[in-house]
Design a protein around this motif. Structure first.
Motif, short mmCIF file in Angstrom:
data_model
loop_
_atom_site.label_atom_id
_atom_site.label_comp_id
_atom_site.label_asym_id
_atom_site.label_seq_id
_atom_site.Cartn_x
_atom_site.Cartn_y
_atom_site.Cartn_z
N ALA A 77 0.54 -4.71 9.95
CA ALA A 77 1.85 -5.06 10.48
C ALA A 77 2.35 -6.37 9.86
O ALA A 77 3.55 -6.61 9.81
CB ALA A 77 1.79 -5.20 12.00
N ARG A 92 -1.98 -9.33 11.17
CA ARG A 92 -2.01 -8.41 12.29
C ARG A 92 -1.99 -6.97 11.78
O ARG A 92 -1.50 -6.69 10.69
CB ARG A 92 -0.83 -8.64 13.24
CG ARG A 92 -0.94 -9.94 14.02
CD ARG A 92 0.26 -10.14 14.93
NE ARG A 92 0.33 -9.15 16.00
CZ ARG A 92 -0.37 -9.21 17.13
NH1 ARG A 92 -1.21 -10.20 17.32
NH2 ARG A 92 -0.22 -8.29 18.06
N SER A 93 -2.56 -6.06 12.59
CA SER A 93 -2.55 -4.64 12.27
C SER A 93 -1.97 -3.86 13.43
O SER A 93 -2.12 -4.25 14.59
CB SER A 93 -3.97 -4.14 11.99
OG SER A 93 -4.51 -4.75 10.83
N ALA A 94 -1.30 -2.75 13.11
CA ALA A 94 -0.75 -1.87 14.13
C ALA A 94 -1.59 -0.61 14.21
O ALA A 94 -1.94 -0.01 13.18
CB ALA A 94 0.70 -1.52 13.81
N PRO A 127 3.14 3.82 17.59
CA PRO A 127 2.32 2.63 17.90
C PRO A 127 1.74 2.69 19.31
O PRO A 127 2.43 3.08 20.26
CB PRO A 127 3.32 1.48 17.75
CG PRO A 127 4.42 2.02 16.90
CD PRO A 127 4.53 3.47 17.25
N ARG A 181 -1.59 -3.35 19.02
CA ARG A 181 -1.66 -4.25 17.87
C ARG A 181 -2.87 -5.15 18.04
O ARG A 181 -3.31 -5.41 19.17
CB ARG A 181 -0.39 -5.09 17.75
CG ARG A 181 0.87 -4.29 17.40
CD ARG A 181 2.10 -5.18 17.35
NE ARG A 181 3.31 -4.43 17.07
CZ ARG A 181 3.79 -4.17 15.86
NH1 ARG A 181 3.13 -4.66 14.81
NH2 ARG A 181 4.87 -3.48 15.69
N ASN A 195 -5.15 -8.62 16.02
CA ASN A 195 -5.23 -9.62 14.97
C ASN A 195 -6.14 -9.13 13.85
O ASN A 195 -7.13 -8.43 14.09
CB ASN A 195 -5.76 -10.94 15.52
CG ASN A 195 -4.81 -11.57 16.51
OD1 ASN A 195 -3.59 -11.46 16.37
ND2 ASN A 195 -5.36 -12.23 17.52
#
Length: 239
Positions: A30, A34-36, A43, A46, A48
């Motif tokens: 993301a 960060r990752s989604a 989604p 989320r 870190n």
């Protein structure tokens, strides 16, 4: 270490997907930090860090996917989110957990998925200290106690071992020399003072690829011993 999961490692700017029986779980960056996490492209959470996905090999009605994020920092680099995927309803994601730990294995207990995480600091010191986290219905809790390598492996074996039918349950110790018991289905978990000899008869309950969980009853004292034994030291009734 028990390898109880399938992993997909993310590539920069690429979506990574793990298939479940109920739909695909994906992770995409993301931002730089960060990752989604997505289910069927939508989604759901989320986290870190730069995440990869592990589909846990747990035999259950639901599927479980663990997201393992590499968090920027000098020492503590991992953080986890567990997703529970059911046939109906929306997926349920846990809160982040397992900071500063690494994935060891997984199992099922009383209908709950249990993730086993190893202390990274202990691993660098040549030790194994495993914590267990149970997840069900959106609630995550750490189970009491800290396990060593063989204790954690023995618990995880219950989720991958296959039950044997009655027609192959009775077995006889074969080969030459002592046939050692193991506290878990791994060679490193041999119990050096506990063994049988060729000709001893045992009853088998479950098996993995290389080991069989057996019960031995002493013909005179009646004492019962349970543990794992290498498959190649046991003969089936017809052999």
């Amino acid at each position: 270490m028990l390898m109880l999961f399938a992993c997909a490692a993310p590539q920069a700017d690429d979506q990574v997907t793990v298939a479940t029986r109920h739909g695909a779980v994906s992770v995409i960056p993301a931002s730089e930090e960060r990752s989604a996490l997505l289910f069927k492209g939508k989604p759901i959470a989320r986290m870190n860090g730069d995440a990869s996905l592990h589909k846990l090999a747990i035999r259950a009605e639901r599927d479980y996917v663990l997201a393992d994020a590499m968090v920027p920092g000098l020492h503590c680099k991992h953080e986890f989110v567990l997703m529970e995927i059911a046939a109906e309803g929306a997926p349920v994601a846990s809160k982040p957990f397992g900071h500063c730990m690494t994935l060891f294995g997984a199992r099922l207990q009383d209908g709950k998925a249990v993730v086993q995480l190893e202390e990274a600091a202990a691993e660098t010191q040549g030790q194994t200290r495993v914590h267990e986290f149970a997840f069900a219905g959106g609630r995550l809790e750490e189970l009491p106690g800290v396990l060593d390598y063989c204790e954690a492996s023995a618990r995880a074996a219950g989720s991958i071992a296959v039950a044997l039918t009655q027609d192959v349950a009775n077995k006889t110790v074969a080969g030459s020399g002592r046939a050692y018991f193991h506290s878990a289905p791994l060679e490193a978990c041999r119990t050096p003072k506990l063994f049988l000899v060729p000709g001893d008869r045992v009853r088998a309950d479950r098996e993995t690829d290389a080991f069989v969980e057996i019960e031995y009853r002493h013909p005179k004292s009646g004492q019962v011993v349970r543990g794992w034994m290498r498959r190649d030291r046991l003969l089936d009734p017809a052999q």
